[in-house]
Design a protein around this motif. Structure first.
Motif, PDB file in Angstrom:
ATOM      1  N   ALA A   1       0.837  -1.199   0.000  1.00  0.00           N
ATOM      2  CA  ALA A   1       0.000   0.000   0.000  1.00  0.00           C
ATOM      3  C   ALA A   1       0.879   1.258   0.000  1.00  0.00           C
ATOM      4  O   ALA A   1       0.585   2.233  -0.716  1.00  0.00           O
ATOM      5  CB  ALA A   1      -0.924  -0.001   1.212  1.00  0.00           C
ATOM      6  N   GLU A   2       1.948   1.244   0.796  1.00  0.00           N
ATOM      7  CA  GLU A   2       2.852   2.398   0.822  1.00  0.00           C
ATOM      8  C   GLU A   2       3.592   2.531  -0.501  1.00  0.00           C
ATOM      9  O   GLU A   2       3.834   3.649  -0.986  1.00  0.00           O
ATOM     10  CB  GLU A   2       3.850   2.254   1.975  1.00  0.00           C
ATOM     11  N   LEU A   3       3.939   1.400  -1.106  1.00  0.00           N
ATOM     12  CA  LEU A   3       4.606   1.428  -2.401  1.00  0.00           C
ATOM     13  C   LEU A   3       3.684   2.001  -3.474  1.00  0.00           C
ATOM     14  O   LEU A   3       4.125   2.708  -4.382  1.00  0.00           O
ATOM     15  CB  LEU A   3       5.048   0.010  -2.785  1.00  0.00           C
ATOM     16  N   PHE A   4       2.397   1.695  -3.347  1.00  0.00           N
ATOM     17  CA  PHE A   4       1.412   2.250  -4.280  1.00  0.00           C
ATOM     18  C   PHE A   4       1.372   3.774  -4.150  1.00  0.00           C
ATOM     19  O   PHE A   4       1.289   4.496  -5.156  1.00  0.00           O
ATOM     20  CB  PHE A   4       0.039   1.650  -3.976  1.00  0.00           C
ATOM     21  N   ARG A   5       1.459   4.272  -2.921  1.00  0.00           N
ATOM     22  CA  ARG A   5       1.472   5.720  -2.698  1.00  0.00           C
ATOM     23  C   ARG A   5       2.734   6.346  -3.297  1.00  0.00           C
ATOM     24  O   ARG A   5       2.680   7.444  -3.870  1.00  0.00           O
ATOM     25  CB  ARG A   5       1.401   6.027  -1.209  1.00  0.00           C
ATOM     26  N   VAL A   6       3.857   5.661  -3.185  1.00  0.00           N
ATOM     27  CA  VAL A   6       5.091   6.160  -3.787  1.00  0.00           C
ATOM     28  C   VAL A   6       4.919   6.311  -5.297  1.00  0.00           C
ATOM     29  O   VAL A   6       5.317   7.320  -5.900  1.00  0.00           O
ATOM     30  CB  VAL A   6       6.272   5.217  -3.471  1.00  0.00           C
ATOM     31  N   GLU A   7       4.302   5.315  -5.912  1.00  0.00           N
ATOM     32  CA  GLU A   7       4.047   5.364  -7.355  1.00  0.00           C
ATOM     33  C   GLU A   7       3.185   6.562  -7.720  1.00  0.00           C
ATOM     34  O   GLU A   7       3.425   7.234  -8.724  1.00  0.00           O
ATOM     35  CB  GLU A   7       3.358   4.077  -7.801  1.00  0.00           C
ATOM     36  N   GLN A   8       2.161   6.800  -6.893  1.00  0.00           N
ATOM     37  CA  GLN A   8       1.274   7.922  -7.172  1.00  0.00           C
ATOM     38  C   GLN A   8       2.007   9.251  -7.091  1.00  0.00           C
ATOM     39  O   GLN A   8       1.789  10.147  -7.905  1.00  0.00           O
ATOM     40  CB  GLN A   8       0.087   7.917  -6.194  1.00  0.00           C
ATOM     41  N   TYR A   9       2.884   9.393  -6.105  1.00  0.00           N
ATOM     42  CA  TYR A   9       3.648  10.631  -5.966  1.00  0.00           C
ATOM     43  C   TYR A   9       4.620  10.815  -7.133  1.00  0.00           C
ATOM     44  O   TYR A   9       4.866  11.937  -7.581  1.00  0.00           O
ATOM     45  CB  TYR A   9       4.406  10.648  -4.641  1.00  0.00           C
ATOM     46  N   VAL A  10       5.176   9.719  -7.608  1.00  0.00           N
ATOM     47  CA  VAL A  10       6.075   9.780  -8.760  1.00  0.00           C
ATOM     48  C   VAL A  10       5.305  10.265  -9.990  1.00  0.00           C
ATOM     49  O   VAL A  10       5.760  11.146 -10.734  1.00  0.00           O
ATOM     50  CB  VAL A  10       6.721   8.399  -9.020  1.00  0.00           C
ATOM     51  N   GLU A  11       4.129   9.691 -10.218  1.00  0.00           N
ATOM     52  CA  GLU A  11       3.311  10.104 -11.360  1.00  0.00           C
ATOM     53  C   GLU A  11       2.863  11.555 -11.211  1.00  0.00           C
ATOM     54  O   GLU A  11       2.789  12.296 -12.199  1.00  0.00           O
ATOM     55  CB  GLU A  11       2.090   9.191 -11.486  1.00  0.00           C
ATOM     56  N   MET A  12       2.581  11.975  -9.975  1.00  0.00           N
ATOM     57  CA  MET A  12       2.159  13.346  -9.745  1.00  0.00           C
ATOM     58  C   MET A  12       3.279  14.316 -10.102  1.00  0.00           C
ATOM     59  O   MET A  12       3.046  15.371 -10.710  1.00  0.00           O
ATOM     60  CB  MET A  12       1.747  13.536  -8.276  1.00  0.00           C
ATOM     61  N   ALA A  13       4.522  13.952  -9.745  1.00  0.00           N
ATOM     62  CA  ALA A  13       5.661  14.814 -10.069  1.00  0.00           C
ATOM     63  C   ALA A  13       5.820  14.961 -11.575  1.00  0.00           C
ATOM     64  O   ALA A  13       6.062  16.066 -12.094  1.00  0.00           O
ATOM     65  CB  ALA A  13       6.939  14.249  -9.454  1.00  0.00           C
ATOM     66  N   LEU A  14       5.666  13.861 -12.294  1.00  0.00           N
ATOM     67  CA  LEU A  14       5.803  13.912 -13.751  1.00  0.00           C
ATOM     68  C   LEU A  14       4.677  14.728 -14.379  1.00  0.00           C
ATOM     69  O   LEU A  14       4.919  15.551 -15.272  1.00  0.00           O
ATOM     70  CB  LEU A  14       5.804  12.485 -14.322  1.00  0.00           C
ATOM     71  N   ASN A  15       3.461  14.531 -13.916  1.00  0.00           N
ATOM     72  CA  ASN A  15       2.329  15.280 -14.468  1.00  0.00           C
ATOM     73  C   ASN A  15       2.428  16.765 -14.139  1.00  0.00           C
ATOM     74  O   ASN A  15       1.964  17.614 -14.913  1.00  0.00           O
ATOM     75  CB  ASN A  15       1.011  14.704 -13.948  1.00  0.00           C
ATOM     76  N   TRP A  16       3.003  17.084 -12.995  1.00  0.00           N
ATOM     77  CA  TRP A  16       3.240  18.482 -12.616  1.00  0.00           C
ATOM     78  C   TRP A  16       4.114  19.161 -13.665  1.00  0.00           C
ATOM     79  O   TRP A  16       3.833  20.273 -14.113  1.00  0.00           O
ATOM     80  CB  TRP A  16       3.896  18.523 -11.247  1.00  0.00           C
ATOM     81  N   MET A  17       5.173  18.477 -14.059  1.00  0.00           N
ATOM     82  CA  MET A  17       6.073  19.030 -15.068  1.00  0.00           C
ATOM     83  C   MET A  17       5.384  19.113 -16.427  1.00  0.00           C
ATOM     84  O   MET A  17       5.540  20.085 -17.154  1.00  0.00           O
ATOM     85  CB  MET A  17       7.333  18.173 -15.164  1.00  0.00           C
ATOM     86  N   ARG A  18       4.621  18.093 -16.765  1.00  0.00           N
ATOM     87  CA  ARG A  18       3.959  18.088 -18.076  1.00  0.00           C
ATOM     88  C   ARG A  18       2.931  19.196 -18.201  1.00  0.00           C
ATOM     89  O   ARG A  18       2.787  19.807 -19.263  1.00  0.00           O
ATOM     90  CB  ARG A  18       3.283  16.731 -18.296  1.00  0.00           C
ATOM     91  N   LEU A  19       2.201  19.463 -17.124  1.00  0.00           N
ATOM     92  CA  LEU A  19       1.172  20.501 -17.178  1.00  0.00           C
ATOM     93  C   LEU A  19       1.777  21.878 -17.392  1.00  0.00           C
ATOM     94  O   LEU A  19       1.156  22.751 -17.994  1.00  0.00           O
ATOM     95  CB  LEU A  19       0.341  20.491 -15.889  1.00  0.00           C
ATOM     96  N   GLY A  20       2.981  22.087 -16.869  1.00  0.00           N
ATOM     97  CA  GLY A  20       3.629  23.383 -17.039  1.00  0.00           C
ATOM     98  C   GLY A  20       4.405  23.505 -18.325  1.00  0.00           C
ATOM     99  O   GLY A  20       4.973  24.566 -18.618  1.00  0.00           O
ATOM    100  N   SER A  21       4.431  22.448 -19.120  1.00  0.00           N
ATOM    101  CA  SER A  21       5.180  22.459 -20.372  1.00  0.00           C
ATOM    102  C   SER A  21       4.324  22.992 -21.505  1.00  0.00           C
ATOM    103  O   SER A  21       3.103  22.813 -21.529  1.00  0.00           O
ATOM    104  CB  SER A  21       5.669  21.045 -20.706  1.00  0.00           C
ATOM    105  N   ASP A  22       4.970  23.666 -22.464  1.00  0.00           N
ATOM    106  CA  ASP A  22       4.249  24.184 -23.626  1.00  0.00           C
ATOM    107  C   ASP A  22       3.873  23.073 -24.601  1.00  0.00           C
ATOM    108  O   ASP A  22       3.045  23.266 -25.487  1.00  0.00           O
ATOM    109  CB  ASP A  22       5.111  25.221 -24.362  1.00  0.00           C
ATOM    110  N   SER A  23       4.493  21.916 -24.440  1.00  0.00           N
ATOM    111  CA  SER A  23       4.265  20.811 -25.382  1.00  0.00           C
ATOM    112  C   SER A  23       3.469  19.675 -24.746  1.00  0.00           C
ATOM    113  O   SER A  23       3.759  18.510 -24.958  1.00  0.00           O
ATOM    114  CB  SER A  23       5.606  20.282 -25.900  1.00  0.00           C
TER     115      SER A  23
END
Length: 335
Positions: free
Chosen positions: A159-181
């Motif tokens: 369950a904790e590992l699942f949360r780690v995965e979610q935070y990793v995906e959140m970090a990537l999506n954070w960068m993607r949302l701020g990207s022009d592409s």
């Protein structure tokens, strides 16, 4: 940009040249005093002053027309100053020439800073993308090792590992949302398929926490981006699971194409509801829970805005929370 009325500009014009007007009146007064001291006819002074005044009025009218035209040209350029700076009117004074040179210098510095920022952001995006893909390998290995033995401790670690995965995906999506592409792909998708993907991903979390999931199968299609709408739904399910100790989470789509995710969790304080989509805002329950980052709902709002969806929240402390996503889109007809 709202255009100023001509009489407002006239007031500024007269204010700018008030010293010249006062100086002209002082000259007239000096001539009048000298003529009176020498017992000369005052009428000659008044006649000369009238002629000079008439000529000055004509020149002032012409000057005001130039002043007004120049102002409107500068206001037009101001709307797209980053592209039209070279279209500034030719300077009439040395001061105007200096100011235009300052503007061009600042524009050059600004362009250089933008290029540097874009390069840094591109490098950061490349780094985070690489990091996310690399970190998924050890996460997968840990999951395989933990799934080898079904114990309470291993289930907690999964369950904790699942949360780690979610935070990793959140970090990537954070960068993607701020990207022009940002890789948006808009088309009509079956809403039921998107929702079921999120349900399958979070099914183990519902089972582990003994939370009942109520889903009324959705019908029809919606114009959206599948990946990013799925991201919103997953974030909302993550919050529902996190803040629901017992009871249920319901997912349904009302006829107006509004997706509703409702839980029986701890709820949100009334004074916190208007701010829950702000960056970094956790609210009273988030601070008490010690698990909230204040980024999940903020990213949901940003994503919904980019998808042209509307997201809203209704909540009552101790009763639960309902998040609504308006997926309605107007049909465009081409004649």
């Amino acid at each position: 940009m709202k255009e100023e009325k001509w009489y407002h500009i006239l007031g500024k014009f007269l204010g700018q040249y008030r010293r010249s007007v006062l100086l002209f009146l002082v000259y007239c007064l000096i001539y009048a005093v000298l003529f009176s001291l020498y017992d000369l006819e005052l009428e000659a002074v008044l006649y000369a002053a009238g002629l000079c005044g008439l000529l000055t009025a004509v020149l002032a009218l012409w000057r005001f027309r130039c002043y007004l035209a120049g102002h409107r040209t500068r206001r037009r350029i101001l709307e797209n100053v980053e592209f039209l700076l070279d279209e500034l009117p030719s300077p009439e004074t040395l001061g105007e020439a200096d100011y235009q040179e300052m503007l061009r210098k600042l524009k050059t510095i600004f362009d250089e800073n933008v290029i540097d920022w874009q390069n840094e952001r591109r490098e950061s995006m490349d780094y985070y993308t690489t990091w996310v893909h690399q970190i998924k390998t050890p996460i997968s290995v840990m999951r395989m090792n933990l799934q080898g033995e079904d114990t309470e401790e291993h289930r907690e670690l999964l369950a904790e590992l699942f949360r780690v995965e979610q935070y990793v995906e959140m970090a990537l999506n954070w960068m993607r949302l701020g990207s022009d592409s940002t890789d948006f792909l808009f088309r009509e998708y079956a809403l039921d398929g998107i929702i079921r993907q999120a349900i399958r991903k979070y099914a183990p979390q519902f089972i582990r926490r003994r939370i009942r999931l109520v889903y009324e199968p959705a019908e029809g299609k919606v114009l959206t981006d599948e990946k990013w709408l799925l991201f919103i739904i997953e974030q909302l399910l993550s919050n529902a699971v996190k803040y629901t100790q017992q009871g249920s989470v319901s997912i349904r789509v009302v006829p107006e194409k509004v997706l509703e995710i409702e839980d029986t969790g701890i709820g949100i304080a009334p004074e916190d509801v208007p701010r829950i989509f702000e960056k970094g805002f956790t609210g009273y329950n988030g601070r008490a829970d010690k698990k909230s980052t204040g980024l999940g709902l903020y990213l949901c709002r940003l994503t919904a805005e980019k998808l042209s969806h509307k997201i809203s929240v209704e909540s009552q402390v101790g009763v639960g929370t309902k998040v609504s996503i308006d997926l309605h889109s107007d049909t465009l007809w081409v004649e």
